[in-house]
Design an enzyme around this catalytic site. Structure first.
Site, PDB file in Angstrom:
ATOM      1  N   ASP B 198       0.810  -1.199   0.000  1.00  0.00           N
ATOM      2  CA  ASP B 198       0.000   0.000   0.000  1.00  0.00           C
ATOM      3  C   ASP B 198       0.858   1.271   0.000  1.00  0.00           C
ATOM      4  O   ASP B 198       0.423   2.325  -0.435  1.00  0.00           O
ATOM      5  CB  ASP B 198      -0.899  -0.061   1.241  1.00  0.00           C
ATOM      6  N   LEU B 279      -7.474   7.276   1.747  1.00  0.00           N
ATOM      7  CA  LEU B 279      -7.459   8.287   0.690  1.00  0.00           C
ATOM      8  C   LEU B 279      -6.231   8.176  -0.209  1.00  0.00           C
ATOM      9  O   LEU B 279      -6.084   8.932  -1.145  1.00  0.00           O
ATOM     10  CB  LEU B 279      -7.505   9.682   1.315  1.00  0.00           C
ATOM     11  N   ARG B 280      -5.363   7.215   0.115  1.00  0.00           N
ATOM     12  CA  ARG B 280      -4.136   7.123  -0.671  1.00  0.00           C
ATOM     13  C   ARG B 280      -4.393   6.921  -2.150  1.00  0.00           C
ATOM     14  O   ARG B 280      -3.695   7.463  -2.990  1.00  0.00           O
ATOM     15  CB  ARG B 280      -3.272   5.970  -0.160  1.00  0.00           C
ATOM     16  N   GLY B 281      -5.408   6.122  -2.451  1.00  0.00           N
ATOM     17  CA  GLY B 281      -5.724   5.833  -3.841  1.00  0.00           C
ATOM     18  C   GLY B 281      -6.051   7.111  -4.609  1.00  0.00           C
ATOM     19  O   GLY B 281      -5.465   7.397  -5.654  1.00  0.00           O
TER      20      GLY B 281
END
Lengths: 605, 343
Positions: B198, B279-281
């Site tokens: 991730d 929210l990384r995506g």
């Protein structure tokens, strides 16, 4: 009996000596050590004078392999003295790795890097250095049934030499070979492609089902080296054939259109088709070389270009395929295929070793005295002491380093890296057939759980007279699932043998620093005794005895009774094993995985 | 002296090359994880990248390769210069592409007490490690799944915070370490921890080419390089120059490239559809699409741009079921197709 690999042995030695870094090296498949030594002498004779040959013992430490601090010199000189490792010392020569299948992940990583970059980089213990290491690697494959060489390594080594049991090379012959190699070496860089043989090698690799692109690349380099050896300026069919036979064939996964009897080829009105293959067998790769003849290597090949005329109509790849096939003794292909099939099955080995790499490797150091088994971390100790030397009155270099008790640092190791869940699955006819799929479902659920916990999983199945380890401890759970899905059922129930196998696996897991948990999925109704004879009475007795032995090993276990109507047999056995007993009917999937967790926690407490 | 196989001479593997170029344009995208078969040119691409990056301006004498600091964000040495104690001189240095050997020890990764200085002069000096050397560049770990877990943790920690904090054997040092982490690995050889995955901005799946013509071309170029590296490198210099120019242009344009709302909305919808955590995506999609637009010379990112880069940003963020063998790339592509068809 003349073994054809005698001749291959010489060819491989010569080709390696011509282009050691390009070809990477060779795997000696279960050689006898005398023969291997003889063969290495030949390699050495072919390499330039003074080329080093270093042996890397299985017990090699990382600092000796890559280079590290020379402690004695550092202490006496009062400054950091770096000592190059074995790999750097072998620059320009060969590195010999016996028992390559046992190489640790760290050693492996180093070797792979050397093969790729032709240099060693050291980044450890305050040293940052890069040493040239242009070497050819000679690995002994001495693996037993369930071991194999790591694919990351074999993929980078051009050759595999099988059947090296008896080998000797007459001095005159060795000298002739060595002279040919010396003459060939400067020619190598200018060897070009004669007639699309590069394409043919690539095509053949694909036809053999070889995925890795390194294979055709290595084969091509071998072809060029062979051309140089024969004194040619361009690669010809003969070179491509030898190279393909030595490099591609041992990696073949599939065989394009069974080549030994090529009946459909002969009707394309070229009667001299078989001769084309037969003719170039003697010149380029005679399976039976006259062992006494000293001249074969230096001027052996009358340029076989004239044959190509008859083959004009056919694409080079086809010619090559048939030529390679024709240069083999019959029956070899099947054997080779069986071998490469096996090799494919054991991928993922590297991953497992990663795990064991964690174990026993120091993870930093802590203050403490080196006694009671704790090992002194000398370098860390020095590092701690170093800033105080001035204060402690060490003024000149001649004086020894002043150490105090507080300076001592001992190594810390990573212990238990987690759990290894060993599934022992009954695939016999009795219970299993009825409930095998349910058992599989339960295991899959447990597998998903294990994944979340980063457990390792291993799988043992028993049926007929044996218990078989389908999957040694691994974290690649997708593989576990695949293996499980392919598990067939039927046969007797060798309960005692299965319990023995579980104990062995559990002890192995413990030894690798991981806590074992055994999960049996069986009805416990033994009908094959330990010695393989059928019969319920003896089998049940053996099973209970094995169960008691299991209990002595103090391994946490879960016994899932898979019988349709549990009748107490399973419980009795579970009690003997001191395993937690659960009948499968009651064990719905969620409950089962909960149980595994519980047993683990109990074991941990 | 040593010749490096040119980046542009790598046959195919467009997605991997694109991912590396994108991070070269905007390092804040985060690292790149390259999954794939053996012998697909993973390492070659990363090592070739070094030759493409325009040199950077650094403070002369700074051991960490700091940019000329504007606001005291540099290391101790540079900040002191900034405060007017010393005069700062600028100089050019190549962007570092540091290769982390798997046998590296922790002290070399983070840096440690300079043993030699300590022993000879009794001085307590810090010797910077690989993290310092990789500052403002790339840190490459081949076979990242074989790296010890605690080293991986160190790398991720530094990559996430942008600085390296060393507290060991009496040395207390803090220095900037902003780098793009590039990892490669073969999933068949051991699973990667999901937490690790991730953290990488982009993920690429490389496959060995199966088409014969491509395979032949790979071997042919490699053969040409083997035989005469200098000539081969010279032959590709023109192509290399073009890529170099493209990166520079992309970088120059990046600040002025905008991402319109419709693209952002689509990105959010995509993440929601795939059920990616956190929210990384979205953040990665936003940065990557901007970098892609800049690289392509668009003033404004488009929905088509988003479509190109979405698999790169998302394929490793799906909630994974190990036992589901459906390829995550396929799942991402299916979601993209559905979403674009609906709109």
């Amino acid at each position: 009996m003349t073994s054809p690999s005698w001749n291959d042995a010489e060819l491989i030695a010569a080709l390696l000596a011509i282009d050691p870094t390009g070809l990477g090296g060779v795997v000696l498949d279960h050689p006898s050590h005398e023969a291997a030594r003889e063969w290495l002498t030949l390699v050495r004779a072919c390499l330039p004078d003074g080329a080093p040959m270093r042996r890397v013992p299985a017990s090699v430490t990382e600092d000796r392999l890559f280079g590290g601090v020379d402690l004695a010199a550092t202490l006496s000189a009062g400054r950091l003295v770096v000592e190059p490792g074995v790999l750097a010392a072998a620059d320009g020569g060969t590195v010999v790795l016996p028992m390559a299948e046992r190489a640790s992940a760290a050693v492996l990583a180093g070797l792979v890097e050397v093969l790729d970059a032709h240099a060693v980089r050291v980044e450890r213990e305050g040293i940052a250095a890069r040493h040239e290491a242009r070497v050819a690697l000679v690995c002994y494959d001495e693996s037993a049934d369930d071991e194999s060489l790591p694919a990351a390594l074999t993929d980078r080594l051009a050759f595999k030499l099988t059947g090296l049991h008896v080998y000797s090379c007459a001095d005159a012959r060795a000298t002739a070979l060595s002279d040919a190699v010396t003459a060939a070496r400067p020619r190598l860089a200018s060897v070009t492609d004669g007639a699309a043989w590069l394409d043919a090698v690539c095509e053949l690799a694909q036809a053999y089902g070889i995925v890795s692109l390194r294979a055709p690349l290595l084969a091509w380099r071998a072809a060029r080296a062979h051309a140089a050896l024969a004194g040619r300026e361009a690669v010809t069919e003969a070179d491509a054939t030898v190279a393909s036979r030595l490099v591609l064939l041992p990696r073949a996964i599939t065989m394009p259109s069974p080549p030994p009897p090529p009946p459909e080829e002969s009707n394309d009105e070229t009667p001299p088709e078989p001769p084309s293959a037969d003719d170039d067998t003697p010149p380029d790769a005679p399976p039976e070389p006259p062992p006494e003849a000293p001249e074969p290597p230096d001027a052996p090949e009358p340029p076989p270009a004239e044959e190509e005329a008859s083959d004009d109509a056919r694409p080079p790849a086809d010619i090559l395929r048939d030529a390679v096939a024709a240069s083999l003794p019959p029956g070899m292909l099947e054997q080779l295929l069986a071998q490469s099939g096996m090799q494919r099955g054991v991928q993922g080995k590297v991953g497992e070793e990663t795990v064991s790499l964690l174990r026993g490797r120091p993870r930093g150091a802590r203050a403490g005295e080196p006694r009671g088994g704790a090992r002194l971390h000398l370098l860390e100790t020095l590092r701690v002491a170093a800033p105080w030397q001035r204060v402690r009155g060490r003024t000149s270099r001649e004086q020894r380093v002043a150490l105090r008790k507080d300076d001592f640092r001992v190594r810390r190791f990573i212990e238990r890296t987690g759990t290894t869940v060993i599934f022992v699955v009954d695939a016999s006819g009795s219970s299993a057939i009825a409930r095998l799929s349910e058992a599989k479902g339960a295991i899959e659920l447990l597998l998903a759980e294990s994944y979340a916990r980063r457990d390792r999983v291993s799988l043992i199945a028993f049926r007929g007279a044996t218990a078989e380890t389908l999957l040694p401890a691994t974290r690649a759970l997708a593989r576990a699932k695949r293996v499980l899905a392919a598990l067939p059922g039927g046969g007797g129930t060798p309960m005692a043998t299965a319990i023995d196998a579980a104990v062995t696996a559990a002890i192995a897991a413990e030894r690798s620093g991981s806590a074992p948990l055994v999960v049996f999925l069986t009805d416990g109704r033994a009908n094959i005794a330990r010695d393989g004879t059928p019969g319920r009475g003896k089998a049940a007795e053996d099973a209970l005895a094995a169960g008691r032995a299991f209990a002595m090993a103090r391994v946490s276990a879960l016994f899932v009774d898979t019988s349709l109507r549990p009748d107490g047999t399973g419980r009795k056995l579970a009690d003997a094993m001191r395993a937690r007993y659960v009948p499968l009917p009651a064990a719905n999937s969620a409950a089962l995985s909960g149980l595994v967790r519980m047993v683990q926690q109990e074991a941990g407490a | 002296m040593r010749h490096v196989y040119p980046f542009s001479a790598i046959v195919g593997q467009d997605e991997m090359k694109l991912a590396l170029l994108l991070t070269a344009v905007d390092p804040s995208i985060g690292g790149v994880m390259v999954f794939g078969d053996r012998g697909t040119g993973k390492s070659t691409a990363v090592r070739g990248l070094a030759g493409l990056l325009p040199p950077m301006t650094v403070v002369e004498g700074c051991r960490y390769g700091c940019a000329v600091p504007k606001d005291g964000a540099g290391c101790g040495y540079c900040d002191r210069g900034h405060a007017g104690h010393d005069k700062i001189h600028k100089t050019k240095a190549p962007v570092p592409v540091v290769d982390l050997p798997l046998g590296a020890t922790e002290d070399r990764v983070v840096g440690a007490l300079d043993l030699e200085k300590a022993l000879t002069t009794g001085e307590k000096a810090f010797e910077p490690g690989l993290l310092a050397r990789a500052h403002r560049g790339f840190l490459y770990v081949d076979e990242v799944n074989l790296l010890e877990d605690h080293l991986v943790d160190l790398l991720l920690d530094a990559a996430a915070t942008g600085e390296n904090v060393v507290e060991r054997e009496g040395v207390s040092v803090r220095h900037p370490a902003r780098f793009v982490l590039v990892g490669s690995g073969n999933p068949e050889e051991g699973e990667l921890r999901p937490q690790l995955l991730d953290r990488f901005g982009l993920a690429v799946d490389v496959k060995t080419p199966t088409e014969l013509a491509t395979r032949i071309e790979v071997i042919r170029r490699r053969d040409a390089f083997d035989r005469d590296p200098a000539a081969f490198v010279a032959h590709w210099e023109k192509a290399e120059k073009a890529v170099r120019k493209r990166i520079q242009k992309g970088r120059d344009q990046l600040p002025d490239t905008t991402v319109p709302d419709e693209v952002l909305e689509r990105a959010t919808a995509l993440c929601a559809k795939l059920g990616t955590d956190g929210l990384r995506g979205e953040l990665t999609l936003l940065r990557t699409v901007r970098a892609y637009a800049a690289l392509e010379g668009h003033a404004e990112a488009t929905l088509a741009d988003l479509r190109v880069i979405a698999p790169l940003c998302l394929r490793h963020r799906l909630r994974r079921n190990v036992l589901d063998e459906a390829n995550s790339t396929t799942r991402v592509e299916r979601a993209i197709d559905e979403l674009y068809a609906a709109a």
